[in-house]
Write an enzyme that holds these catalytic residues in place. Structure first.
Site, PDB file in Angstrom:
ATOM      1  CD  GLU A  89      -3.223  -0.930   2.015  1.00 16.12           C
ATOM      2  OE1 GLU A  89      -3.066  -0.227   3.041  1.00 16.12           O
ATOM      3  OE2 GLU A  89      -4.275  -1.555   1.795  1.00 16.12           O
ATOM      4  CD  GLU A 114      -4.333  -5.600   3.076  1.00 19.43           C
ATOM      5  OE1 GLU A 114      -5.221  -4.819   3.502  1.00 19.43           O
ATOM      6  OE2 GLU A 114      -3.122  -5.420   3.248  1.00 19.43           O
TER       7      GLU A 114
END
Length: 379
Positions: A166, A271
């Site tokens: 991320e 995710e």
């Protein structure tokens, strides 16, 4: 992370300790190490790997902070200082990798925290409004050196190395360009250190997968995977969706991810969660409230009460649990139209909607992940 194990942070009796960075900064080193060692000893154990395997799962994704990697001066031209972080997790990683091998689980090892923070979220180790990972070349080169060390030392126990979790590509073109070059250099370092035996995972860095069209595709890259994260809960727009709307919206990813994968690289939903609210305690940070119930900020929109959306599943209604099953199934279905999925997360102290373990116990996640009660939710 504070929302996964609030008790670790509450045990400090200091509200200013909001992440691993401030844990090391605001406690003396022996206290910090005692707290962390207790967590490492008890939170994820061999029993968890056995249970993950018994649940029919075949991969575990293990997040790793750069400060937990024991770089020496012979491994880098830069600093090896990790202050204010606390070292000591590496032996526990080695245990975990060997447990994964014992229970025939593939490992995705993920650089989840980089020097200077790659996103400013507490999940990077440091919650800050001014992350600087991409702004200082020494941070980036240290991350490359960390990847090299990890692959050289434990690559034989790892199926996939995720170069960075991320990274905040939305912070501007300067960040986006640094991330792109880092992925190219990181890929090359993994290939130099480990050959083609280990897969390399990159993320879309919040820029959308279409932004990465052609990137690290063959022949420049080989054995590369795109990691796409799917959450529908961090904005009022998403929280406004009804339960059915969440399922319908999830279905839209099927086509876009399939189209990207077919002309680029393997793609996974790396995710995703069963949560449709941000009600889990401290999900938005220690001491920060929820958008859902209007406690996030002074001008937050109110969507509803958080009661019985989070915490123990004993309080979940039958209709909510039915929805959780559907939402689990639809996201699995989408992940399997491409190259797979990884649920976040295996366990959480008091947010059962986020916990695969509690989903199994509560009955909205099947013991056999191929089992369907609601086939064809997207058709």
């Amino acid at each position: 992370m504070p929302w996964i194990t609030p008790s670790v942070f509450e045990s400090t009796n200091n509200d200013a300790i909001v992440d691993e960075y401030t844990l090391g900064q605001l406690l003396d080193s022996s206290t910090a190490l005692n707290i962390l060692q207790n967590h490492w000893d008890t939170w994820i154990t061999e029993d968890d790997f056995a249970a993950i395997s018994a649940a029919g799962l075949n991969h575990v994704r293990i997040p790793l902070g750069y400060w937990s990697v024991p770089l020496t001066s012979s491994d880098t031209n830069g600093t090896t200082d990790i202050a204010p972080y606390t070292s000591g997790a590496w032996p526990y990683l080695l245990k975990g990798l060997n447990w994964a091998k014992k229970y025939s689980l593939n490992v995705i090892l993920d650089i989840h925290g980089a020097p200077g923070s790659q996103n400013g979220y507490d999940n990077s180790g440091q919650r800050t409004s001014k992350p600087v990972w991409a702004l200082n070349p020494a941070n980036v080169s240290r991350t490359i050196d960390t990847l090299r060390f990890v692959v050289e030392n434990v690559g034989s126990l790892v199926s996939v190395i995720e170069l960075l979790n991320e990274a905040a590509g939305y912070r501007g073109d300067d960040w986006a360009q640094v991330i792109e070059q880092f992925y190219l250099d990181g890929y090359d370092v993994v290939r130099q250190a480990a050959g083609t035996g280990i897969k390399v995972m990159i993320g879309d860095s919040f820029l959308g997968i279409q932004n990465w069209d052609g990137f690290l595709a063959y022949p420049r890259g080989e054995g590369v995977i795109m990691d796409f994260h799917d959450y529908q809960l961090f904005s009022d727009l998403e929280l406004d969706r009804s339960m059915d709307d969440h399922i319908t919206f999830a279905c839209t990813y099927g086509d876009s991810l399939s189209a990207y994968q077919s002309s680029n690289i393997w793609t996974i939903i790396g995710e995703w969660s069963n949560a449709i609210t941000d009600c889990a305690k401290w999900l938005n940070g220690r001491g920060v409230g929820s958008r859902w119930d209007g406690t996030y900020s002074d001008n937050s929109q109110y969507h509803g009460s958080c009661s019985n959306y989070t915490g123990s599943y004993q309080g979940f209604s039958a209709s909510y649990k039915t929805f959780l099953r559907k939402y689990w199934e639809v996201q699995v279905e989408i992940g399997e139209t491409v190259s797979g999925w990884v649920f976040w997360t295996w366990k959480a102290e008091n947010a059962d909607e986020w916990s695969y373990q509690m989903g199994l116990q509560g009955g909205w996640i099947p013991q056999d992940p191929t089992d369907r009660q609601y086939p064809g939710l997207c058709t």
